[in-house]
Every structure is written in C-alpha cells, then in structure tokens.
Design an enzyme around this catalytic site. Structure first.
Site, PDB file in Angstrom:
ATOM      1  N   GLY A 218      20.264  -5.743  -5.088  1.00  0.00           N
ATOM      2  CA  GLY A 218      19.641  -4.713  -5.927  1.00  0.00           C
ATOM      3  C   GLY A 218      18.479  -5.339  -6.682  1.00  0.00           C
TER       4      GLY A 218
ATOM      5  N   HIS B 221     -13.546   2.848  -9.126  1.00  0.00           N
ATOM      6  CA  HIS B 221     -13.674   1.991  -7.948  1.00  0.00           C
ATOM      7  C   HIS B 221     -14.261   0.641  -8.350  1.00  0.00           C
ATOM      8  CE1 HIS B 221     -14.424   0.785  -3.828  1.00  0.00           C
ATOM      9  NE2 HIS B 221     -15.645   0.386  -4.215  1.00  0.00           N
TER      10      HIS B 221
END
Ligand SMILES: Cc1cc2nc3c(=O)[nH]c(=O)nc-3n(C[C@H](O)[C@H](O)[C@H](O)COP(=O)(O)OP(=O)(O)OC[C@H]3O[C@@H](n4cnc5c(N)ncnc54)[C@H](O)[C@@H]3O)c2cc1C
Length: 475
Positions: free
Chosen positions: A190, A451
């Site tokens: 996990g 960007h």
C-alpha cells in the site's frame, strides 16, 4: 471545580488540532488534549502525521530521491560529480528537525488562536466530563459543552509477524533506522509500504515487498496501477503479488519470512521486516462505560455523515471513524464539526478526497476509477495523455507516466482523475477543485494553463477525452 470549555478535543493529530483551532476562530473556548510521546521522551502535538507519518516519510523520500537523482540523472544534464555519498545520520537529523519545527508549530498555532493545549490522556466520562491524566500521574476533570474525539489509529500487527521493533518493525521503526539494511522485507504494497520501500531501496537495500492481493493497488484505477508497477519494478523494488505471509521467525540477525503464493510455500530471508498492512482505529481507555458512544465491529467510532455520534454534542473525526485514513480527510472533518458546533454550515465532500502515494513517479487520484465508472453502467469517455508529450516534464527529465481524466458521456461531468507522474500529488489539486465544483471536461478544456507546466498534462487529458488534444496523439 472542573475547568469548563465550549469544545474539548481529545487527540491533537491532523484531525483534532484543526478542530480546536477552528472552534477558537469561531469564538468558542477550546481545549485539545494529547498524549503523544516521542521516542526521546518528548511530548509533541501533531499525532501520527507530523511525528511518525506524513511528514517524516516525505522528508526521507525527498532526501533519498535527491541522492538517487544526483547519482543517476546529473550526468544526463552534463553535470559531473564525483565521490557521491549519503550520510544517513545527517538525513535523519534533517528529518527530526523538520518534524520538531512542524510540531512546535502546532503549539504556536494553539497559543495564537487561544486554544488550551493539554498534555495527558483524555477519557470521556458521563455528561461530557473528561478526565485528564497528566504524565506526572496527576488527574483533573474538564467539563465540555461539546466533545470531539480524534484519537487516531495505530499500526495493525500480524499474528504471523508480531513486532519486536528490532527486526520486525512497524512504520515508525522503519522511519527511524540508523542505516540501510542489506535486505529489507516489507509486508503490504500500500502507500506506506511503497514509500518506505522506496526510501530504503534508494539507500541501497535489496527490497522485497510481499502483497497478499493478486492485483497491485487493487482499489486504484488499474491502468494507473499497471503503469506505476512498471516504474517501481524498474527501480529495483521486488514486488511480489498474491503472496500471503504465514509466519516470520527472528533468528539472530535475520528474519525468515514464510509466505504462500500461486507456486506454493516460499521463504524469504531478510535482515529486517517492515509490517505495513494497514492501520486500525485507536481508542484505548478513551470511553468510560455508559457514555453512549458506540464502536462498530472493527473498532471505528460510529458517526453519521456530519461526524456526529449517537450522543448529542459528541463528535468523532479522523482515522478513528469510517472513511480513508488520510490526514486531509481528518482535517476537513475537524473543521466541519467545529463549524457545526458554532451553528455554521459545515460539510465534507467524501466524493472528492484525493489520495497520493509519494513514490517516484508519484501516484495521485480523485473520484471514481474507470473500473467503478464501468461497473456503474454510466456511459463515459476517457482522455489519457503521457508526460512524454509535456515539455516541462521533458525539461525536468521526468517524462514518465500519464494524466487520465474520466468524464460522463451524458453531461460531460468529470468523474475521476488519475495521475502517475512528476508532482502528481500537486497536480491532483486542480482535479479536486474540478470535482468540488462539479466541473465538466469542457470547463477544464476552456481553462488556460501556463506553458510550459506539468499542469498542461491535466488540460490535455481533458481535451483528449473529446479527442481534441493538441499536444498528444488522440486515440
Ligand atoms: C508512515 C505513514 C505515512 C503517512 N503518510 C500520509 C500522507 O502522506 N498523507 C496522508 O494524508 N496521510 C498519511 N498517513 C496517514 C496519516 O498519518 C493519518 O491519516 C493521520 O495522522 C490521522 O490523523 P488523526 O488526527 O485522525 O490521528 P493521529 O494522527 O493518529 O492523531 C491522534 C492523536 O491522538 C492522541 N490520542 C489518542 N488517544 C488519546 C487519548 N485518549 N488522550 C489523549 N490523546 C490521545 C494520539 O497520541 C495522537 O497524537 C501516513 C501514515 C503513516 C503511518
């Protein structure tokens, strides 16, 4: 006379301390009782998360990832370094310093907000009276108009591999190791097992992770899980699925682990073994008899969707109640109950609880998996965009994994977002906000993203759901 408060919180972890602070912000008198004691005997607020969970594990993950990147990645940038080594004592000292600053920070926040922080064990008696046992053995009672139980959780111990804290370790022990064992076994693949396994693997341990379930990260989106497994295996984590541990014997300096898999009985010899098979709710000596607060068959305090127990004015939050055992889920529950107590609006959106595994690459999800959406029968569309198509990821030398967005075909609602890749844990925040506001994939498509940023992968995944991705090939 007993001291009286509007709100008394038992437990000062990431669920309890925000409840106390928000109660004080709401103009209520608030106290928070906590008994956490560190291994050096010092007292600290912050619970498992700050002392032995989220924060120390991330500190170690950061140091070891940096070490790994310096060794493996810097030559790609043309940076030549030699004589690279890592000093585990310094790394552990840095981690301890971060933990101490964070836990001292909680005490400072209490002071600033006017919360009374109390060191000791709290036990709920009848009529919202709380008995506090201080470390020096003295006792006193508090009276509360409202009580918030936030007693947290403890590691599950396996009968087949009981902790001795030397060779067979719990997660806290595994964060405190003074050196990397040559061979480390981990039971449980996990979040905790994978993070701890990653830390010690990067420091040179041979790490074998035994997972009883046949599927990797069985509750995650399986496309995401398969991609993550590929990357983690490539880093040298030996993850064995369908491997049920049947026994662990300490013999001198080693541990012999017996397990069963599809091929039959197997054995594994390691120097230390971490048991990371999950956590159980913790409520030792929390409730005297007759309080009316009920536990379910697994030991969780029974609550409704507003964290109310069956007794008016008594609430329970965090790991000791149902739902994912995550710090941020507990925090939101703490804030919710403190607002409800003050007569304000309070709600937790359990459909928008993000989960993050801080391996490299990170694994982050919110909302429904593709398997869940498919099972629901609701028509859906999927956009998947690899980080290979993301300029920032390329520049970071981290173009691994993908962002995946699932939206309903009928009304375009975003149902789930799953990201495996660089800073997935940060990127998922945008998806959580989208789910919180019931955004459509078109909403994300029409939102401008800077960007070059990693966040463009989430934008492009939304576009890809309608086969309108610009920067990736639409499939
Ligand atoms: C190794 C590890 C890594 C983790 N990483 C993450 C992560 O990255 N992100 C994440 O979201 N979650 C993570 N978790 C889980 C997270 O730590 C828990 O979900 C979170 O701490 C739960 O908060 P809580 O306040 O409910 O309980 P806890 O943090 O357990 O705090 C409960 C507090 O109550 C005290 N207490 C209990 N009973 C009493 C009493 N009767 N009287 C007084 N005090 C009492 C305890 O001493 C403790 O201080 C991690 C856990 C571990 C073990």
């Amino acid at each position: 006379m007993a001291d009286a408060f509007d709100v008394v919180v038992i437990g000062g972890g990431p669920a309890g301390y925000p409840a106390a602070i928000r109660a004080a912000q709401n103009g209520l008198s608030a106290a928070c009782i906590d008994e956490w004691k560190n291994r050096d005997g010092t007292f600290a607020f912050g619970g498992t998360c700050l002392n032995a969970g989220c924060i120390p594990s991330k500190a170690l993950l950061e140091s070891t990832e940096l070490y790994h990147r310096v060794r493996e990645e810097l030559p790609t940038h043309g940076i030549r370094v030699s004589d690279i080594s890592i000093d585990v004592a310094t790394l552990q000292k840095r981690k301890a310093g971060i933990v101490r600053k964070m836990t001292d920070g909680v005490a400072a926040l209490f002071k600033a907000a006017g919360v009374t922080g109390i060191q000791g064990h709290g036990r709920l008696l009848l009529d919202k009276r709380i008995e506090v046992s201080a470390p020096d053995g003295s006792r006193r009672d508090l009276l509360a108009k409202n009580v918030v139980l936030a007693s947290g959780s403890a590691p599950i111990e396996l009968k087949s591999a009981p902790f001795d804290h030397q060779r067979i370790l719990d997660s806290w022990d595994a964060l405190e190791l003074a050196s990397a064992p040559k061979r480390l076994g981990v039971i449980g693949a996990g979040a905790i097992g994978l993070e701890l396994g990653s830390v010690w693997r990067r420091l040179g341990s041979e790490v074998v992770i035994l997972e009883a379930l046949p599927d990797f990260l069985a509750t995650c989106d399986q496309q995401l899980a398969r991609e993550a497994l590929r990357h983690l295996k490539r880093q040298g984590l030996d993850i064995r699925l369908g491997a049920t541990v049947t026994g662990a014997k300490v013999a001198g300096d080693t541990v012999a682990v017996a397990y069963r898999d599809a091929k039959g009985e197997q054995t594994l010899t390691v120097d230390q073994l971490v048991v990371a098979v999950g956590r159980r709710p913790y409520s030792r000596e929390l409730l005297s008899s007759g309080t009316g607060v009920e536990l379910d068959e697994r030991g969780f305090i029974k609550v409704d969707e507003h964290c109310r127990t069956a007794v008016p004015g008594i609430y329970a939050i965090g790991d000791c109640v149902r739902g994912p055992m995550l710090a941020h889920k507990g925090k939101e529950e703490g804030v919710m109950v403190a607002d409800l107590i003050a007569g304000r609006f309070g709600e937790v959106n359990y459909k928008a609880v993000p989960s993050v595994i801080y391996t490299a690459p990170e694994i982050a999800s919110v909302g429904a998996t593709e398997e869940q959406v498919k099972a629901s029968g609701r028509p859906y569309k999927v956009g998947v965009v690899p980080f290979l198509a993301n300029g920032r990821a390329r520049a970071l030398e981290a173009a691994q994994g993908f962002a995946k967005l699932i939206a309903a075909r009928d009304d375009d609602e975003i149902l789930g977002v799953h990201i495996v890749g660089p800073f997935a844990g940060e990127l998922i925040a945008e998806a959580v906000l989208a789910l919180e506001y019931a955004a459509s994939s078109e909403d994300l498509q029409r939102t401008m993203h800077a960007h070059p940023t990693l966040s463009e992968a989430v934008h492009e995944a939304a576009l890809a759901a309608d086969k309108r991705s610009i920067d990736a090939i639409n499939r």
